[in-house]
Motif scaffolding. Sequence first.
Motif, PDB file in Angstrom:
ATOM      1  N   HIS A   1       5.599   3.310  -4.279  1.00 39.56           N
ATOM      2  CA  HIS A   1       6.455   2.133  -4.192  1.00 39.56           C
ATOM      3  C   HIS A   1       7.907   2.528  -4.469  1.00 39.56           C
ATOM      4  O   HIS A   1       8.188   3.568  -5.048  1.00 39.56           O
ATOM      5  CB  HIS A   1       6.020   1.056  -5.189  1.00 39.56           C
TER       6      HIS A   1
ATOM      7  N   SER B   1       6.736 -11.932  -0.106  1.00 39.21           N
ATOM      8  CA  SER B   1       7.077 -11.002   0.963  1.00 39.21           C
ATOM      9  C   SER B   1       8.258 -11.541   1.746  1.00 39.21           C
ATOM     10  O   SER B   1       8.450 -12.753   1.852  1.00 39.21           O
ATOM     11  CB  SER B   1       5.875 -10.776   1.889  1.00 39.21           C
TER      12      SER B   1
ATOM     13  N   VAL C   1       6.262  -6.418  -5.710  1.00 41.78           N
ATOM     14  CA  VAL C   1       5.085  -6.174  -6.524  1.00 41.78           C
ATOM     15  C   VAL C   1       5.509  -6.157  -7.992  1.00 41.78           C
ATOM     16  O   VAL C   1       6.525  -5.529  -8.346  1.00 41.78           O
ATOM     17  CB  VAL C   1       4.405  -4.845  -6.139  1.00 41.78           C
TER      18      VAL C   1
ATOM     19  N   VAL D   1       7.542  -6.353   0.460  1.00 40.16           N
ATOM     20  CA  VAL D   1       6.614  -7.013  -0.468  1.00 40.16           C
ATOM     21  C   VAL D   1       7.047  -6.698  -1.890  1.00 40.16           C
ATOM     22  O   VAL D   1       7.201  -5.524  -2.256  1.00 40.16           O
ATOM     23  CB  VAL D   1       5.169  -6.543  -0.228  1.00 40.16           C
TER      24      VAL D   1
ATOM     25  N   THR E   1      -1.480  -6.093 -11.877  1.00 39.01           N
ATOM     26  CA  THR E   1      -0.509  -5.883 -10.802  1.00 39.01           C
ATOM     27  C   THR E   1      -0.652  -7.025  -9.821  1.00 39.01           C
ATOM     28  O   THR E   1      -1.782  -7.406  -9.452  1.00 39.01           O
ATOM     29  CB  THR E   1      -0.733  -4.533 -10.096  1.00 39.01           C
ATOM     30  N   GLU E   2       0.454  -7.595  -9.390  1.00 45.17           N
ATOM     31  CA  GLU E   2       0.421  -8.779  -8.539  1.00 45.17           C
ATOM     32  C   GLU E   2       1.493  -8.669  -7.466  1.00 45.17           C
ATOM     33  O   GLU E   2       2.625  -8.248  -7.735  1.00 45.17           O
ATOM     34  CB  GLU E   2       0.660 -10.033  -9.385  1.00 45.17           C
ATOM     35  N   GLU E   3       1.128  -9.037  -6.237  1.00 40.26           N
ATOM     36  CA  GLU E   3       2.089  -9.153  -5.144  1.00 40.26           C
ATOM     37  C   GLU E   3       2.684 -10.552  -5.180  1.00 40.26           C
ATOM     38  O   GLU E   3       1.970 -11.550  -5.005  1.00 40.26           O
ATOM     39  CB  GLU E   3       1.418  -8.881  -3.801  1.00 40.26           C
TER      40      GLU E   3
ATOM     41  N   GLN F   1       7.265  -2.789  -1.883  1.00 37.93           N
ATOM     42  CA  GLN F   1       6.371  -2.017  -1.042  1.00 37.93           C
ATOM     43  C   GLN F   1       6.697  -2.286   0.416  1.00 37.93           C
ATOM     44  O   GLN F   1       6.795  -3.429   0.846  1.00 37.93           O
ATOM     45  CB  GLN F   1       4.918  -2.395  -1.330  1.00 37.93           C
TER      46      GLN F   1
ATOM     47  N   THR G   1       6.095 -16.466  -8.118  1.00 35.66           N
ATOM     48  CA  THR G   1       5.929 -16.636  -6.676  1.00 35.66           C
ATOM     49  C   THR G   1       6.750 -17.797  -6.137  1.00 35.66           C
ATOM     50  O   THR G   1       6.859 -17.953  -4.921  1.00 35.66           O
ATOM     51  CB  THR G   1       4.446 -16.868  -6.346  1.00 35.66           C
TER      52      THR G   1
END
Length: 806
Positions: free
Chosen positions: A197, A240, A221, A219, A235-237, A215, A275
């Motif tokens: 990353h 985007s 992260v 994205v 770990t969370e996305e 990423q 988010t």
Amino acid sequence: MARLIFVLYLYLLSDTCLALYEDEVGVFDWKQQYVGRAKFMYLDQSSPSGKRIIVATEDAALAVINTRTGGIVWRSLFEDSIDCLLHHKSSLISISSRGTLLRSWDIASGYLQWELAVQRSSDSKSHDDKSHDDKSHDDKLHDDSVQVDNGWGSGDVKVALVEGNPSTLLVLANGSLAAVSCKKGVVLWSVVVGVDHSYRAIHPMGDHVFVFSVQNQAVLVLSKYTISDGQLEGTEELVSGAWLGGDCLLLHSVLVCLDEQERLLRSVGLEEQLTKFSSFSFESLQGSSCQLKQLFANNVEGRNEFLLAGSHSQYLINATQKSVRVIQEFPVGLIMASLLESELLAVVVKATSDEMYVECWRVGNDNVRVDELSHTIDMTTHRGAPLKGAIHLFLKADQGIGYRAAVMWEDSSLSLLHQTGHLVWSREEALTRISAIDFVGLPSAHYGTQAFPLMFDKEQSTGNMFTMYLQRFYGQLLQIQESVSSLSRDGLAYWLDEQDTEKMFGDRFGLRKIIVMATENGKLYGIDSSDGRVVWQSFLRDAGTFRNNKFLLYQLRSAVHYPLPPLSILLAQSKGDCDGTVMYSFNPLVGIAGVEPICLPGHVIQTALIPVTNQEHSKVLAMLMDNQKLLIYPSSSHLSLSNIFMFVVNKTSNDVVGYTIANTQLGRLEDTKGYHTTNTPAQLLWSVHIPDDQEIIEVQPHRQFEHVSSQAKVLNDGSVIYKYLNPNLVVMVTQSTDLGKYLLNVHLIDGVSGHVIFTAHHRQCSGPVHVIHSENWIIYHYLNVKLRRHELGVLELYQNSDSENR
């Protein structure tokens, strides 16, 4: 009366005698130390006894500068570039060598308190294998944190400080996250985070540290670790979008990103669900291109202000978890902000060619301009635009506001600005990178500054022989008068300040000169060689160096051709409107101020001084352009261009090409620019191709117009050997690899015929290489990789007396 006459008689007969004591031999007449262009800068207030400026520079130097005098308190040179500098209260920690080398410094003395080498990701322990033998550290961590690396970016090193007893430094570099004790300089824990990353920021909050990464440039992260032992909790996305690969800022409690394509500011609170990004349009703000800028050097608790810089103005914006509000609009310039008793004050600095404007504002609900701290300052030297600054606000004894501000300018100089509206001092840090240098002799004081213009003034001459005779006789009387007055001037010049004299003159031995220096950023200096004082300086914003980071500086006329002034020219690549090479023609004794550059028709690929002078006692410079035509400056009506040889080295294609200019007629004269062009291009004479596996690292031609002390050498047996004196000899050094090992090659090439005269090979040796080429000898300095030492190679060339072709 007789005693007075006798004393005057002894004074006229006396002369000044100068001598050196034994302990003065080898001592510098003067010495100047610099630190370089500032990369990180802080105003230290940890000691009440004195104020200091902490500077980490692009030249791998860490220094502390006294705010009162501008002198260096201490300086340390690093072996590699400084990636990050952390300063908080009395702590000063430098991170270098791509985040693998940490050092803690004592700010007052420069003493190295501890040094730590952090392992890379391939050597770091994984999360499951690391030990947890420092459990007592858990209870000592606090929630207070200081973000250091401007919050967000694609750099290799990210750091954050967690205050406590002791404080802990978090370092994210080389695919690993490590916690280091600021007191002892030991690694508390280290985990591998990976290198797949693009890591942008680390942010301590509570008992956790958040690692932000992007990423595939699209994205966002988030990785969550515990501060106590580095345990990965998830770990969370988050979101985007193509805008994640652009400009973002991580403030104290808000993450702000710039979506320039959609003209939106996207923000999210760090204490909420990450988010949920909110979008705010800045379509109404002026400026085509925008950029986010950090307002404070370190994130301040509870403050989420930042700058949105456009092409025409700047906007101070406050971001919260639910809104983004424009506080005030500022002009384009340097904005420095600080808190004074919870009140935000901003100082705006902008500059023109001869003035600097300083404005101070109280930022809040009602933005108020502080008139007593706003000034217009006359600048004797144009330093370009202010680029970086650090400010300290304080309350004076009368409860008024005062400040000290350190400002780095576009020409790399560092200045201290006082609240009274004047520059206390300025340091010429551009002198750390000198790309061209020349020594210019000063005129003699015995020439007669009033007599010579009177004796050779053609405009005032009527042509009458008797009038001309009287004018010359009167001029000689003035010359005698100035010669007598120079006796006292020579005797008093040693304790009189140079500024008290009208003009600068050379000494009787011709040792005093003006040192003309051109630096890589386009700053030109004239320095007195007797005391190191800067006589004049000019900043050439549109002048750029050539590919080898060098300018071309030539002296075409010296100061001995009175009343004609000395003449020098500077060739540079244009960074402005000129599509090619620019040339500056100036008097090296008074500087380049007010001189307009001459735009040449194309790019200069080679230059050479022709060993002739024109009718104005000036040497002639030949410039070979990229269209193979020749430019002659200054213009000359009695110039023959037969038998001129020039060579061009192309380091990209490894080609060395020789040209000749034979019986070429000069073209028309450019009246406004003063140069001639040839009607026909130069002829290709020879070409040499260096093998592709060799890299050309150094080219050194023979010194022009060199005086040879002796053409022969007498041996012990009485025989004589003659030196090989070839003014067209070129030294070329290449570097290659042989079976995986370095190979250094030294080639001697004749610049007229293209013949390779001599070749030497040095196995397991590499650059950098420095070459001195004079008379028949060559000295070159290189690195021996096998023995791990620097070595000198010496070549002496002599003619072969046994061969017919010597």
